[in-house]
Design an enzyme around this catalytic site. Structure first.
Site, PDB file in Angstrom:
ATOM      1  N   ARG A   1       7.219   8.077  -2.201  1.00  0.00           N
ATOM      2  CA  ARG A   1       6.288   6.903  -1.821  1.00  0.00           C
ATOM      3  C   ARG A   1       4.503   7.276  -0.525  1.00  0.00           C
ATOM      4  NH1 ARG A   1       6.394   0.965  -1.417  1.00  0.00           N
ATOM      5  NH2 ARG A   1       4.092   1.443  -0.853  1.00  0.00           N
TER       6      ARG A   1
ATOM      7  N   CYS B   1       7.046  -7.818  -4.735  1.00  0.00           N
ATOM      8  CA  CYS B   1       7.279  -6.297  -3.867  1.00  0.00           C
ATOM      9  C   CYS B   1       8.711  -6.591  -3.070  1.00  0.00           C
ATOM     10  CB  CYS B   1       6.671  -5.553  -4.120  1.00  0.00           C
ATOM     11  SG  CYS B   1       6.384  -5.827  -2.012  1.00  0.00           S
TER      12      CYS B   1
ATOM     13  N   LYS C   1      -1.186   8.031   4.577  1.00  0.00           N
ATOM     14  CA  LYS C   1      -1.052   7.290   3.844  1.00  0.00           C
ATOM     15  C   LYS C   1      -1.481   6.037   3.920  1.00  0.00           C
ATOM     16  CE  LYS C   1       2.741   3.980   2.153  1.00  0.00           C
ATOM     17  NZ  LYS C   1       1.598   2.962   2.377  1.00  0.00           N
ATOM     18  N   ASN C   2      -1.392   5.180   4.801  1.00  0.00           N
ATOM     19  CA  ASN C   2      -2.256   4.070   4.655  1.00  0.00           C
ATOM     20  C   ASN C   2      -3.572   4.404   5.236  1.00  0.00           C
ATOM     21  OD1 ASN C   2      -0.265   2.848   4.094  1.00  0.00           O
ATOM     22  ND2 ASN C   2       0.102   2.030   5.900  1.00  0.00           N
TER      23      ASN C   2
ATOM     24  N   ASP D   1       5.814  -1.435  10.385  1.00  0.00           N
ATOM     25  CA  ASP D   1       6.366  -0.547   8.920  1.00  0.00           C
ATOM     26  C   ASP D   1       7.170   0.339  10.177  1.00  0.00           C
ATOM     27  OD1 ASP D   1       4.918  -1.302   7.064  1.00  0.00           O
ATOM     28  OD2 ASP D   1       3.236   0.356   7.107  1.00  0.00           O
TER      29      ASP D   1
ATOM     30  N   ARG E   1       3.848 -10.346  -1.284  1.00  0.00           N
ATOM     31  CA  ARG E   1       2.117 -10.339  -0.761  1.00  0.00           C
ATOM     32  C   ARG E   1       1.048 -10.300  -1.555  1.00  0.00           C
ATOM     33  NH1 ARG E   1       4.220  -4.685   0.122  1.00  0.00           N
ATOM     34  NH2 ARG E   1       2.289  -4.140   2.655  1.00  0.00           N
TER      35      ARG E   1
HETATM   36  C1  UD1 Z   1      -0.736  -2.630   4.781  1.00  0.00           C
HETATM   37  C2  UD1 Z   1      -0.046  -1.652   5.147  1.00  0.00           C
HETATM   38  C3  UD1 Z   1       1.808  -1.618   5.027  1.00  0.00           C
HETATM   39  C4  UD1 Z   1       1.970  -2.358   6.627  1.00  0.00           C
HETATM   40  C5  UD1 Z   1       0.972  -3.845   6.640  1.00  0.00           C
HETATM   41  C6  UD1 Z   1       0.937  -4.560   7.653  1.00  0.00           C
HETATM   42  C7  UD1 Z   1      -1.367  -0.142   3.049  1.00  0.00           C
HETATM   43  C8  UD1 Z   1      -1.804   0.961   1.931  1.00  0.00           C
HETATM   44  N1  UD1 Z   1      -0.196  -0.741   3.712  1.00  0.00           N
HETATM   45  O1  UD1 Z   1      -0.742  -3.720   3.891  1.00  0.00           O
HETATM   46  O2  UD1 Z   1       2.307  -0.536   4.954  1.00  0.00           O
HETATM   47  O3  UD1 Z   1       3.244  -2.952   5.924  1.00  0.00           O
HETATM   48  O4  UD1 Z   1      -0.101  -3.028   5.986  1.00  0.00           O
HETATM   49  O5  UD1 Z   1       0.602  -3.620   8.611  1.00  0.00           O
HETATM   50  O6  UD1 Z   1      -2.324  -0.015   4.101  1.00  0.00           O
HETATM   51  N2  UD1 Z   1      -2.000 -11.483   2.844  1.00  0.00           N
HETATM   52  C9  UD1 Z   1      -1.546 -12.660   2.444  1.00  0.00           C
HETATM   53  N3  UD1 Z   1      -3.441 -13.061   1.866  1.00  0.00           N
HETATM   54  C10 UD1 Z   1      -3.868 -11.697   1.243  1.00  0.00           C
HETATM   55  C11 UD1 Z   1      -3.331 -10.434   2.225  1.00  0.00           C
HETATM   56  C12 UD1 Z   1      -2.454 -10.347   2.910  1.00  0.00           C
HETATM   57  O7  UD1 Z   1      -1.965 -13.710   2.904  1.00  0.00           O
HETATM   58  O8  UD1 Z   1      -4.645 -11.640   1.087  1.00  0.00           O
HETATM   59  C13 UD1 Z   1       0.029 -11.382   3.808  1.00  0.00           C
HETATM   60  C14 UD1 Z   1       0.686 -10.984   3.732  1.00  0.00           C
HETATM   61  O9  UD1 Z   1       1.773 -11.884   2.785  1.00  0.00           O
HETATM   62  C15 UD1 Z   1       1.545 -10.260   4.780  1.00  0.00           C
HETATM   63  C16 UD1 Z   1      -0.116 -10.228   5.642  1.00  0.00           C
HETATM   64  O10 UD1 Z   1       0.014 -10.860   4.902  1.00  0.00           O
HETATM   65  O11 UD1 Z   1       2.087 -11.184   5.236  1.00  0.00           O
HETATM   66  C17 UD1 Z   1      -0.460  -9.211   5.396  1.00  0.00           C
HETATM   67  O12 UD1 Z   1      -0.279  -8.315   5.431  1.00  0.00           O
HETATM   68  P1  UD1 Z   1      -1.956  -7.035   5.049  1.00  0.00           P
HETATM   69  O13 UD1 Z   1      -2.540  -6.684   6.378  1.00  0.00           O
HETATM   70  O14 UD1 Z   1      -2.840  -6.958   3.785  1.00  0.00           O
HETATM   71  O15 UD1 Z   1      -0.732  -5.526   4.290  1.00  0.00           O
HETATM   72  P2  UD1 Z   1      -1.212  -4.934   3.300  1.00  0.00           P
HETATM   73  O16 UD1 Z   1      -2.915  -4.675   3.609  1.00  0.00           O
HETATM   74  O17 UD1 Z   1      -0.638  -5.000   2.043  1.00  0.00           O
END
Ligand code: UD1
Length: 436
Positions: A401, A117, A22-23, A309, A122
């Site tokens: 999902r 969420c 998925k990711n 995850d 996030r």
């Molecule tokens: C992706 C995965 C999700 C997984 C996560 C961490 C997808 C679609 N989803 O989510 O399943 O749980 O990686 O492995 O690939 N953060 C910030 N600012 C930002 C972006 C992120 O502070 O602009 C923080 C988030 O709140 C979180 C951490 O960084 O605490 C990691 O998030 P991130 O790696 O961005 O996760 P996702 O890409 O949302």
């Protein structure tokens, strides 16, 4: 209401095939927007709500999207909008990754800001900061962020990510492929899904090097074209079956799995007493002694550490471990919503800050429970398989999902599990599905 019914205590045995990740497929579908010419064929696409949502999002922007079984064909030559519909974006935070491709190809992107969420706020600040470093300007108004490239397009830059965010790395990588000059992303996310995205981008004509390490170098090109790509297997789906096999299995072969993608999980399963056999195309798991794990200390972190995850599924299995375990969540705030549901099944867990302390008990007991997010749903299914008696899992839209036919796959392993939609009769259902 749709629900899953599980009669616990039946052993799992046989082979299960893992679907595409998925990711990986979500950013890959978004990246297809970069192709000004030609058609993309994406194979091993899992049937999931999130994937449907992303396919509908790029279709709404003007792309032709055609499904055939597990393949999707995309023609993005005639994109006519840079504003994905709010209604689609609000359903899935991952939609934000269309920002990079739209901005770099068309000079503009207007995307609804994702709200909070169930697993925390996030934010997307790192995505926006990275795109600004490439020369974009951003304005937030009425719940949308409007990104604009300078005249002449985005320019390569050096970007250090404060956190190795998976999504921010994807967005910046996709924006940089059509920027002028070189972009260097430091402290980039190293997840295998980002390597898969980079491979697809390179097949489309991009020049991306270093994906999978913490420094990614991208040399901008003038134009991107469609390409054929097969999506990597879903390591989280694989991990979910491996954990279930470690506590309820009698020899479970998880086919279409890359062991290097889940080394941290394999190490923990072995420490817990499971036997892991790494085969050419998958992993066979034999259960822990007495089908109860030895207690573990687990800490989630960015790849290649233990994945957030896979946190909830491991907590479910450790509920019946032979002692006290700790599971610490460092990636997301507020990702222990499943604990309250597991407690309703008899689990002895208390939360200390970011750590769940789990006192292993002999057995869980079936109950009516509700998933609060995707992986929490998987944890409740595992708990239901372990538990004595019947478990009814609600909140299935979360599972839909991210798990392709989870119920059918567990049924094929011999689990007594069945799914019922709305008004369907429930009585005796879990038993009736045995061996189906
Ligand atoms: C992706 C995965 C999700 C997984 C996560 C961490 C997808 C679609 N989803 O989510 O399943 O749980 O990686 O492995 O690939 N953060 C910030 N600012 C930002 C972006 C992120 O502070 O602009 C923080 C988030 O709140 C979180 C951490 O960084 O605490 C990691 O998030 P991130 O790696 O961005 O996760 P996702 O890409 O949302």
């Amino acid at each position: 209401m749709a629900r899953i019914l599980i009669e616990g205590g039946h052993l799992l045995e046989g082979t299960v095939r893992v679907s595409g990740a998925k990711n990986a497929v979500l950013p890959i579908l978004a990246a297809s927007l970069l192709a000004a010419e030609g058609v993309s064929h994406i194979e091993e696409v899992p049937h999931l709500l999130d994937v449907e949502n992303m396919a509908n999002t790029i279709h709404a922007l003007g792309a032709d999207v055609e499904w055939q079984d597990s393949s999707v064909t995309i023609n993005a030559e005639n994109i006519n909008s840079v504003t994905p519909p709010y209604d689609l974006v609000r359903r899935m935070r991952a939609s934000f990754v269309v920002a990079g491709p739209l901005l770099t190809r068309f000079g503009e992107a207007v995307i609804a800001l994702p709200g909070g969420c169930n697993i925390g706020p996030r934010p997307v600040d790192l995505h926006i900061k990275g795109l600004e470093a490439l020369g974009a300007t951003s304005i937030v108004e009425n719940g949308f962020v409007r990104l604009k490239a300078p005249t002449g397009g985005l320019r390569g830059s050096r970007i250090y990510l404060d956190i190795p965010s998976v999504g921010a790395t994807q967005n910046i990588m996709m924006a940089a492929v059509l920027a002028k000059g070189q972009t260097i992303i430091e402290n980039a996310a190293k997840e295998p899904e980002n390597v898969d995205l980079a491979n697809y981008l390179n097949a489309m004509g991009a020049r991306v090097r270093g994906a999978g390490t913490d420094i990614i170098r991208i040399d901008g090109v003038d134009v991107m074209h469609g390409a054929t790509h097969s999506v990597i297997p879903d390591r989280i789906e694989a991990g979910t079956f491996l954990v279930a096999g470690a506590v309820m299995g009698n020899g479970v072969y998880v086919e279409n799995t890359v062991s290097q993608h889940i080394m941290s999980l394999i190490a923990k399963l072995e420490e817990a007493g499971a036997t892991i056999e790494d085969r050419v195309d998958g992993i066979k798991v034999w259960p822990c002694e007495g089908r109860r794990m030895r207690p573990l200390d687990v800490k989630t972190h960015y790849y290649p550490s233990y994945p957030t995850d896979m946190q909830a599924q491991m907590v479910a299995a450790l509920c019946v471990a032979q002692g006290t375990s700790t599971v610490t969540e460092t990636v997301f705030e507020n990702r222990f919503m499943h604990v309250a549901e597991l407690q309703r099944m008899g689990a002895s867990i208390h939360i200390e800050g970011r750590t769940a302390v789990i006192d292993g008990i002999e057995r869980l007991s079936g109950a009516r429970v509700t998933s609060t997010d995707l992986r929490a749903g998987a944890a409740l299914v595992i708990a239901g398989l372990i538990a004595e008696g019947e478990t009814e899992v609600h909140g299935l839209h979360h599972l839909d999902r991210g798990y392709d036919n989870l119920v059918g796959k567990f049924q094929s392993l011999g689990a007594r599990i069945a799914r019922f939609e709305d008004e369907e009769e429930v009585a005796g259902a879990a038993g009736a599905s045995a061996g189906a």
